[in-house]
Design a protein around this motif. Structure first.
Motif, PDB file in Angstrom:
ATOM      1  N   MET A 292      -2.711   3.903  -3.053  1.00 28.40           N
ATOM      2  CA  MET A 292      -2.402   3.064  -4.208  1.00 28.40           C
ATOM      3  C   MET A 292      -1.967   1.697  -3.680  1.00 28.40           C
ATOM      4  O   MET A 292      -1.415   1.598  -2.577  1.00 28.40           O
ATOM      5  CB  MET A 292      -1.263   3.688  -5.017  1.00 28.40           C
ATOM      6  CG  MET A 292      -0.706   2.804  -6.110  1.00 28.40           C
ATOM      7  SD  MET A 292       0.644   3.574  -7.027  1.00 28.40           S
ATOM      8  CE  MET A 292       1.923   3.703  -5.805  1.00 28.40           C
ATOM      9  N   TYR A 293      -2.215   0.677  -4.480  1.00 32.01           N
ATOM     10  CA  TYR A 293      -1.886  -0.683  -4.067  1.00 32.01           C
ATOM     11  C   TYR A 293      -1.060  -1.384  -5.141  1.00 32.01           C
ATOM     12  O   TYR A 293      -1.112  -1.044  -6.322  1.00 32.01           O
ATOM     13  CB  TYR A 293      -3.156  -1.495  -3.822  1.00 32.01           C
ATOM     14  CG  TYR A 293      -4.093  -0.881  -2.815  1.00 32.01           C
ATOM     15  CD1 TYR A 293      -5.180  -0.130  -3.231  1.00 32.01           C
ATOM     16  CD2 TYR A 293      -3.876  -1.047  -1.451  1.00 32.01           C
ATOM     17  CE1 TYR A 293      -6.042   0.450  -2.316  1.00 32.01           C
ATOM     18  CE2 TYR A 293      -4.733  -0.476  -0.524  1.00 32.01           C
ATOM     19  CZ  TYR A 293      -5.811   0.271  -0.960  1.00 32.01           C
ATOM     20  OH  TYR A 293      -6.657   0.843  -0.045  1.00 32.01           O
TER      21      TYR A 293
ATOM     22  N   SER B   3      -3.348  -0.761  -8.521  1.00 35.36           N
ATOM     23  CA  SER B   3      -4.683  -0.188  -8.417  1.00 35.36           C
ATOM     24  C   SER B   3      -4.619   1.022  -7.491  1.00 35.36           C
ATOM     25  O   SER B   3      -3.605   1.253  -6.822  1.00 35.36           O
ATOM     26  CB  SER B   3      -5.687  -1.218  -7.896  1.00 35.36           C
ATOM     27  OG  SER B   3      -5.346  -1.643  -6.581  1.00 35.36           O
ATOM     28  N   ARG B   4      -5.716   1.769  -7.475  1.00 37.38           N
ATOM     29  CA  ARG B   4      -5.770   2.933  -6.600  1.00 37.38           C
ATOM     30  C   ARG B   4      -7.185   3.137  -6.107  1.00 37.38           C
ATOM     31  O   ARG B   4      -8.147   2.804  -6.808  1.00 37.38           O
ATOM     32  CB  ARG B   4      -5.253   4.185  -7.325  1.00 37.38           C
ATOM     33  CG  ARG B   4      -6.095   4.637  -8.505  1.00 37.38           C
ATOM     34  CD  ARG B   4      -5.347   5.673  -9.360  1.00 37.38           C
ATOM     35  NE  ARG B   4      -5.062   6.881  -8.614  1.00 37.38           N
ATOM     36  CZ  ARG B   4      -4.195   7.807  -9.035  1.00 37.38           C
ATOM     37  NH1 ARG B   4      -3.550   7.651 -10.185  1.00 37.38           N
ATOM     38  NH2 ARG B   4      -3.986   8.894  -8.318  1.00 37.38           N
TER      39      ARG B   4
ATOM     40  N   SER C 252       0.842  -1.195   0.000  1.00 35.68           N
ATOM     41  CA  SER C 252       0.000   0.000   0.000  1.00 35.68           C
ATOM     42  C   SER C 252       0.875   1.241   0.000  1.00 35.68           C
ATOM     43  O   SER C 252       1.989   1.222   0.532  1.00 35.68           O
ATOM     44  CB  SER C 252      -0.904   0.027   1.237  1.00 35.68           C
ATOM     45  OG  SER C 252      -1.775  -1.071   1.259  1.00 35.68           O
ATOM     46  N   CYS C 253       0.367   2.295  -0.588  1.00 29.29           N
ATOM     47  CA  CYS C 253       1.048   3.587  -0.591  1.00 29.29           C
ATOM     48  C   CYS C 253       0.004   4.644  -0.275  1.00 29.29           C
ATOM     49  O   CYS C 253      -0.872   4.922  -1.100  1.00 29.29           O
ATOM     50  CB  CYS C 253       1.694   3.845  -1.940  1.00 29.29           C
ATOM     51  SG  CYS C 253       2.471   5.479  -2.099  1.00 29.29           S
TER      52      CYS C 253
ATOM     53  N   CYS D  11       7.121   3.744  -3.612  1.00 29.02           N
ATOM     54  CA  CYS D  11       6.044   4.349  -4.381  1.00 29.02           C
ATOM     55  C   CYS D  11       6.413   5.798  -4.692  1.00 29.02           C
ATOM     56  O   CYS D  11       7.207   6.418  -3.979  1.00 29.02           O
ATOM     57  CB  CYS D  11       4.708   4.262  -3.653  1.00 29.02           C
ATOM     58  SG  CYS D  11       4.621   5.059  -2.036  1.00 29.02           S
ATOM     59  N   ALA D  12       5.831   6.298  -5.770  1.00 35.77           N
ATOM     60  CA  ALA D  12       6.159   7.635  -6.228  1.00 35.77           C
ATOM     61  C   ALA D  12       4.949   8.279  -6.876  1.00 35.77           C
ATOM     62  O   ALA D  12       4.057   7.582  -7.381  1.00 35.77           O
ATOM     63  CB  ALA D  12       7.323   7.573  -7.224  1.00 35.77           C
ATOM     64  N   ALA D  13       4.932   9.610  -6.866  1.00 32.76           N
ATOM     65  CA  ALA D  13       3.816  10.373  -7.422  1.00 32.76           C
ATOM     66  C   ALA D  13       4.325  11.381  -8.440  1.00 32.76           C
ATOM     67  O   ALA D  13       5.338  12.049  -8.210  1.00 32.76           O
ATOM     68  CB  ALA D  13       3.048  11.089  -6.309  1.00 32.76           C
TER      69      ALA D  13
END
Length: 123
Positions: free
Chosen positions: A78-79, A70-71, A20-21, A95-97
């Motif tokens: 986010m997953y 997924s989100r 998870s993120c 994780c990154a955005a």
């Protein structure tokens, strides 16, 4: 946007994990989101990405058919569902955005990064 990754652990080959993120602040639904991984002594490797348009998805060839990104925009999360895990999947997962909102495999496009969560797969 600050990101917090979680869900890593130690599992046997063939097993599953879900990462998870969680994002805090910002407009999560507008961000492109990605997962990368890195093993010590190796370069950071792209795993999967999803744009603000949910159908805009990319996977690394090494994880296609086994991992699912997924989100949930309502939860700002986010997953990464990882199935049929292999020892070579062992790494720290990040994780990154991307504020531009696209799904991209290029790490330099992402402005925000979470801390890594360790995934270890035993043979």
């Amino acid at each position: 946007v600050p990101l917090q990754a979680s869900g890593g652990g130690l599992v046997q080959a063939g097993g599953s994990l879900r990462l998870s993120c969680a994002a805090s602040g910002g407009t999560f639904s507008a961000y492109g989101m990605g997962w990368f991984r890195q093993d010590p002594g190796k370069e950071r490797e792209f795993v999967a990405a999803m744009g603000w348009i949910p159908t805009n998805i990319y996977y690394a060839d090494s994880v296609k058919g086994r991992f699912t990104i997924s989100r949930d925009n309502a939860k700002n999360t986010m997953y990464l569902q990882m199935n049929s895990l292999k020892p070579e999947d062992t790494a720290a997962y990040y994780c990154a955005a991307d504020a531009a909102g696209w799904a991209t495999p290029r790490a330099k496009e992402y402005e925000n990064w979470g801390q890594g969560t360790q995934v270890t797969i035993s043979s």
